[in-house]
Design a protein around this motif. Structure first.
Motif, PDB file in Angstrom:
ATOM      1  N   LEU A 112     -11.430  13.679   2.005  1.00  0.00           N
ATOM      2  CA  LEU A 112     -12.748  14.248   2.296  1.00  0.00           C
ATOM      3  C   LEU A 112     -12.811  15.744   2.009  1.00  0.00           C
ATOM      4  O   LEU A 112     -13.884  16.293   1.744  1.00  0.00           O
ATOM      5  N   HIS A 113     -11.649  16.417   2.037  1.00  0.00           N
ATOM      6  CA  HIS A 113     -11.679  17.867   1.826  1.00  0.00           C
ATOM      7  C   HIS A 113     -11.254  18.287   0.430  1.00  0.00           C
ATOM      8  O   HIS A 113     -11.371  19.462   0.089  1.00  0.00           O
ATOM      9  N   LEU A 167     -12.837   3.771   8.780  1.00  0.00           N
ATOM     10  CA  LEU A 167     -13.332   5.152   8.811  1.00  0.00           C
ATOM     11  C   LEU A 167     -13.169   5.831   7.449  1.00  0.00           C
ATOM     12  O   LEU A 167     -14.060   6.546   6.982  1.00  0.00           O
ATOM     13  N   LEU A 168     -12.013   5.578   6.809  1.00  0.00           N
ATOM     14  CA  LEU A 168     -11.782   6.152   5.473  1.00  0.00           C
ATOM     15  C   LEU A 168     -12.858   5.651   4.499  1.00  0.00           C
ATOM     16  O   LEU A 168     -13.467   6.442   3.764  1.00  0.00           O
ATOM     17  N   LEU A 169     -13.103   4.344   4.516  1.00  0.00           N
ATOM     18  CA  LEU A 169     -14.073   3.758   3.572  1.00  0.00           C
ATOM     19  C   LEU A 169     -15.486   4.247   3.875  1.00  0.00           C
ATOM     20  O   LEU A 169     -16.268   4.544   2.960  1.00  0.00           O
ATOM     21  N   GLU A 170     -15.803   4.373   5.148  1.00  0.00           N
ATOM     22  CA  GLU A 170     -17.123   4.863   5.553  1.00  0.00           C
ATOM     23  C   GLU A 170     -17.292   6.315   5.076  1.00  0.00           C
ATOM     24  O   GLU A 170     -18.334   6.697   4.532  1.00  0.00           O
ATOM     25  N   GLY A 171     -16.244   7.118   5.261  1.00  0.00           N
ATOM     26  CA  GLY A 171     -16.287   8.523   4.834  1.00  0.00           C
ATOM     27  C   GLY A 171     -16.463   8.636   3.328  1.00  0.00           C
ATOM     28  O   GLY A 171     -17.271   9.427   2.832  1.00  0.00           O
ATOM     29  N   PHE A 199     -17.809   6.525   1.374  1.00  0.00           N
ATOM     30  CA  PHE A 199     -19.160   6.105   0.995  1.00  0.00           C
ATOM     31  C   PHE A 199     -20.185   7.183   1.350  1.00  0.00           C
ATOM     32  O   PHE A 199     -20.998   7.587   0.519  1.00  0.00           O
ATOM     33  N   ARG A 200     -20.088   7.692   2.592  1.00  0.00           N
ATOM     34  CA  ARG A 200     -21.131   8.627   3.022  1.00  0.00           C
ATOM     35  C   ARG A 200     -21.020   9.975   2.341  1.00  0.00           C
ATOM     36  O   ARG A 200     -22.015  10.639   2.062  1.00  0.00           O
ATOM     37  N   TYR A 201     -19.796  10.384   2.016  1.00  0.00           N
ATOM     38  CA  TYR A 201     -19.642  11.710   1.417  1.00  0.00           C
ATOM     39  C   TYR A 201     -19.716  11.667  -0.116  1.00  0.00           C
ATOM     40  O   TYR A 201     -20.323  12.528  -0.726  1.00  0.00           O
ATOM     41  N   TYR A 202     -19.086  10.651  -0.708  1.00  0.00           N
ATOM     42  CA  TYR A 202     -19.022  10.615  -2.180  1.00  0.00           C
ATOM     43  C   TYR A 202     -19.878   9.504  -2.806  1.00  0.00           C
ATOM     44  O   TYR A 202     -20.049   9.477  -4.020  1.00  0.00           O
ATOM     45  N   GLY A 203     -20.331   8.556  -2.008  1.00  0.00           N
ATOM     46  CA  GLY A 203     -21.142   7.464  -2.554  1.00  0.00           C
ATOM     47  C   GLY A 203     -20.331   6.301  -3.104  1.00  0.00           C
ATOM     48  O   GLY A 203     -20.900   5.364  -3.656  1.00  0.00           O
ATOM     49  N   PHE A 204     -18.996   6.347  -2.997  1.00  0.00           N
ATOM     50  CA  PHE A 204     -18.180   5.214  -3.462  1.00  0.00           C
ATOM     51  C   PHE A 204     -18.059   4.195  -2.345  1.00  0.00           C
ATOM     52  O   PHE A 204     -17.581   4.520  -1.259  1.00  0.00           O
ATOM     53  N   ASP A 205     -18.483   2.989  -2.606  1.00  0.00           N
ATOM     54  CA  ASP A 205     -18.571   1.986  -1.549  1.00  0.00           C
ATOM     55  C   ASP A 205     -17.508   0.902  -1.722  1.00  0.00           C
ATOM     56  O   ASP A 205     -17.687  -0.039  -2.495  1.00  0.00           O
ATOM     57  N   PHE A 206     -16.420   1.048  -0.998  1.00  0.00           N
ATOM     58  CA  PHE A 206     -15.364   0.028  -1.033  1.00  0.00           C
ATOM     59  C   PHE A 206     -15.389  -0.808   0.237  1.00  0.00           C
ATOM     60  O   PHE A 206     -14.439  -1.525   0.527  1.00  0.00           O
ATOM     61  N   ARG A 207     -16.454  -0.694   1.019  1.00  0.00           N
ATOM     62  CA  ARG A 207     -16.466  -1.340   2.335  1.00  0.00           C
ATOM     63  C   ARG A 207     -16.431  -2.858   2.232  1.00  0.00           C
ATOM     64  O   ARG A 207     -16.051  -3.522   3.172  1.00  0.00           O
ATOM     65  N   ASN A 208     -16.825  -3.391   1.081  1.00  0.00           N
ATOM     66  CA  ASN A 208     -16.807  -4.845   0.930  1.00  0.00           C
ATOM     67  C   ASN A 208     -15.820  -5.313  -0.138  1.00  0.00           C
ATOM     68  O   ASN A 208     -16.075  -6.294  -0.844  1.00  0.00           O
ATOM     69  N   TYR A 209     -14.713  -4.604  -0.240  1.00  0.00           N
ATOM     70  CA  TYR A 209     -13.644  -5.069  -1.124  1.00  0.00           C
ATOM     71  C   TYR A 209     -12.723  -5.965  -0.290  1.00  0.00           C
ATOM     72  O   TYR A 209     -12.660  -5.828   0.933  1.00  0.00           O
ATOM     73  N   ALA A 210     -12.028  -6.876  -0.957  1.00  0.00           N
ATOM     74  CA  ALA A 210     -11.113  -7.781  -0.251  1.00  0.00           C
ATOM     75  C   ALA A 210     -10.042  -6.933   0.449  1.00  0.00           C
ATOM     76  O   ALA A 210      -9.377  -6.104  -0.187  1.00  0.00           O
TER      77      ALA A 210
END
Ligand SMILES: C[S@@+](CC[C@H](N)C(=O)[O-])C[C@H]1O[C@@H](n2cnc3c(N)ncnc32)[C@H](O)[C@@H]1O
Length: 275
Positions: free
Chosen positions: A59-60, A14-18, A20-31
């Motif tokens: 997020l805030h 959820l943290l990684l999704e947030g 990505f969706r809010y700031y555009g930083f995509d760590f969803r596929n990091y080891a």
């Protein structure tokens, strides 16, 4: 999987999704293992107790994002890191580059810039710098800011001097910087042909065609899905016979792109695109 472990995994997703969706930083596929460790370091240093609490802060309040980014995107680097890589680059890659009238080099994941200035020094010494344009990119604006200054702590110069000589340099390393208080300010001519820019390997596309791409000690933090994305990006960004340099612990072997390259120096993870 225990319940608490399962909950932690959900919270991290959820943290990684947030992010990505809010700031555009995509760590969803990091080891995951090393990512988890680093997220927990941030949680502890912010005196929080759960991943969800960190998510709320991040997020805030973008200041938390900046600190989390610094913690999870390992920025460790050094001038002439792995000197044997630079020896091979001088001996095997420089002669190829001499045959080009103009040379475009991409340092992807350049962190605070030490490896970029090292390459600029090497290219100046080999008489090639004036025909080069070096694009140095990272996803983290904070490290790029330092990279652009070309100013590094003076106390590291003793170690860097040794690494420079081990990497085949034979001048006085102090010729390249001026000492001012605690800092070593590198010659501004080293920056003349360097463009520092933001680029995220997880989300951005190719932006030029290169003769050399160096991406060292970056993909080691990615899972195989993201590594494959980046290999595709590099393959599409390299001209025919272009050179790809990876970190000692990284490899092209077992990726779908292996067949498009030949090793120039296997032990140094230096390859040449041949198809
Ligand atoms: C350990 S440093 C390596 C620095 C340098 N290449 C070296 O070998 O010394 C890893 C760098 O990769 C950057 N990085 C991590 N994920 C990235 C991404 N998705 N896109 C661009 N840079 C990324 C980090 O911000 C960090 O500066």
């Amino acid at each position: 999987m225990s319940e608490s472990h399962e909950l932690e995994t959900i919270e991290i997703q959820l943290l990684l999704e947030g992010m990505f969706r809010y700031y555009g930083f995509d760590f969803r596929n990091y080891a995951l293992a090393s990512l988890k460790r680093r997220i927990w370091n941030t949680i502890r240093s912010e005196r929080l107790t759960t991943v969800s609490a960190l998510q709320e802060k991040v997020l805030h309040n973008p200041a938390y994002l900046d600190r989390l980014l610094l913690d999870i995107s390992v920025n460790v680097t050094a001038m002439f890191r792995d000197p044997s890589f630079y020896i091979s680059f001088r001996n095997k890659v420089v002669p190829l580059l001499r045959t080009y009238p103009f040379i475009r080099i991409w340092h992807a994941g350049c962190s605070t810039g030490e490896e970029v200035y090292s390459m600029a020094i090497l290219l100046q010494e080999e008489g090639l710098y004036d025909r080069c344009r070096i694009y140095a990119t990272d996803m983290n604006e904070l490290v790029l800011k330092t990279a652009k200054t070309g100013i590094f702590p003076l106390k590291q110069m003793q170690e860097y001097t040794q690494l420079y000589h081990q990497a085949g340099g034979n001048k006085a390393f102090s010729e390249y910087y001026t000492a001012a208080y605690e800092n070593a300010i590198f010659r501004s001519s080293l920056k003349d042909n360097i463009v520092f820019a933001h680029h995220n390997l997880a989300t951005d596309n190719s932006f030029n065609e290169f003769n050399v791409i160096l991406c060292r000690n970056v993909m080691i933090y990615f899972n195989s899905h993201l590594q494959e994305r980046v290999h595709k990006l590099f393959y599409e960004s390299l001209g025919m016979f272009g050179v790809l340099g990876l970190g000692h612990q990284e490899s092209l072997t077992f990726t779908p792109y292996e067949k498009y390259y030949e090793p120039i120096e296997s032990s140094e993870k230096i390859y040449r695109r041949v198809k």
